[in-house]
Enzyme design. Structure first.
Site, PDB file in Angstrom:
ATOM      1  N   LYS A  86      43.359 -10.531  51.223  1.00 52.16           N
ATOM      2  CA  LYS A  86      43.800 -11.288  50.093  1.00 52.16           C
ATOM      3  C   LYS A  86      45.017 -10.797  49.459  1.00 52.16           C
ATOM      4  CE  LYS A  86      40.338 -13.463  47.936  1.00 52.16           C
ATOM      5  NZ  LYS A  86      39.226 -13.785  47.334  1.00 52.16           N
TER       6      LYS A  86
HETATM    7  O1  G3P Z   1      38.075 -14.965  44.443  1.00 53.06           O
HETATM    8  C1  G3P Z   1      38.373 -15.851  43.713  1.00 53.06           C
HETATM    9  C2  G3P Z   1      37.249 -16.930  43.146  1.00 53.06           C
HETATM   10  O2  G3P Z   1      36.423 -16.706  43.712  1.00 53.06           O
HETATM   11  C3  G3P Z   1      37.194 -16.873  41.791  1.00 53.06           C
HETATM   12  O3  G3P Z   1      35.933 -17.507  41.544  1.00 53.06           O
HETATM   13  O4  G3P Z   1      33.994 -18.358  40.121  1.00 53.06           O
HETATM   14  O5  G3P Z   1      35.472 -16.281  39.415  1.00 53.06           O
HETATM   15  O6  G3P Z   1      36.410 -18.518  39.086  1.00 53.06           O
HETATM   16  P1  G3P Z   1      35.490 -17.833  39.814  1.00 53.06           P
END
Ligand code: G3P
Length: 227
Positions: A86
């Site tokens: 990533k």
């Molecule tokens: O990897 C990025 C994504 O999974 C972020 O998710 O729930 O932390 O906004 P969140």
């Protein structure tokens, strides 16, 4: 639409994989921080469990392109095939992506995507996936689902091979909306994964069928008890 797990707790991953069709696991530095210790201990355990066929997405954390490229090589060397690095969709990240593509080396996922143009540029740089953050975009006062759908359309209209892997969800309805428009992949926390099919009407319908069967066949009887 492929379903991936956005988490690094091995026990949670195992539980979800037991019941659901899972294409892989995504992690980010925040997710790894919840486990602590050597991140490769965590990631190698996940890779061993997933086998070589399933995808594992792991983020590089360096700020400059050359270091991101070094990290990418290190990550794939340790975690093997089907590991996607990533890389944030920002200028140093784009530079790293171009270097990786020139050497036609390592598949990568453009991450930290809040705008369609980030995804377009990352796609032009050769990203396998672009990851818009649906819920985080909503929280900024924009529409995360619209951004994810726009990105999907941009890839289709421009005949790009990059796929959307939408991330950051707060409920299963958001996932359904993207499923309806044929988005390539979503990555979900274990909670959202389980919430995809969580409905007391389903449970009670199944219970009524079982108790109707037992009412004439006897307790704990199933079709196996009859010829
Ligand atoms: O990897 C990025 C994504 O999974 C972020 O998710 O729930 O932390 O906004 P969140």
């Amino acid at each position: 639409m492929k379903l991936l797990i956005d988490d690094a707790h091995l026990e949670e991953i195992k539980k979800i994989c037991e019941f659901y069709p899972v294409a892989g696991v995504t992690t980010n530095p925040t997710i790894l921080a919840k486990i602590g210790g050597n991140p490769f201990d965590t990631l190698k355990k996940i890779r061993n469990f997933l086998g070589e066929e399933k995808e594992l997405h792991v983020q590089a954390v360096s700020r400059c392109a050359e270091k991101i490229v070094e990290e990418a090589r290190h990550i794939v060397e340790l975690l093997g095939a089907n590991t996607y690095v990533k890389i944030p969709a920002m200028p140093e990240g784009f530079k790293a992506m171009k270097i990786l593509v020139e050497k036609s080396e390592i598949p990568f996922t453009a991450t930290a995507i809040y705008t369609p143009m980030q995804a377009f540029i990352a796609g032009q740089c050769g990203a396998s996936y672009a990851a818009p953050y649906v819920n985080r975009i909503d929280n900024m006062g924009f529409n995360g689902l619209t951004v994810a759908r726009d990105i999907q359309q941009i890839f289709e209209k421009n005949s790009m091979e990059t796929e959307v892997i939408a991330a950051s969800f707060k409920n299963s309805q958001q996932v359904l909306e993207l499923c309806k428009c044929g988005i390539s992949a979503v990555t979900l926390s274990p909670e959202i994964f389980i919430a995809l099919v969580k409905n007391s009407a389903i449970d009670s319908a199944v219970e009524v069928f079982i108790s109707d069967f037992e009412s004439f066949a006897g307790n704990d009887k199933t079709m196996l008890d009859f010829q």
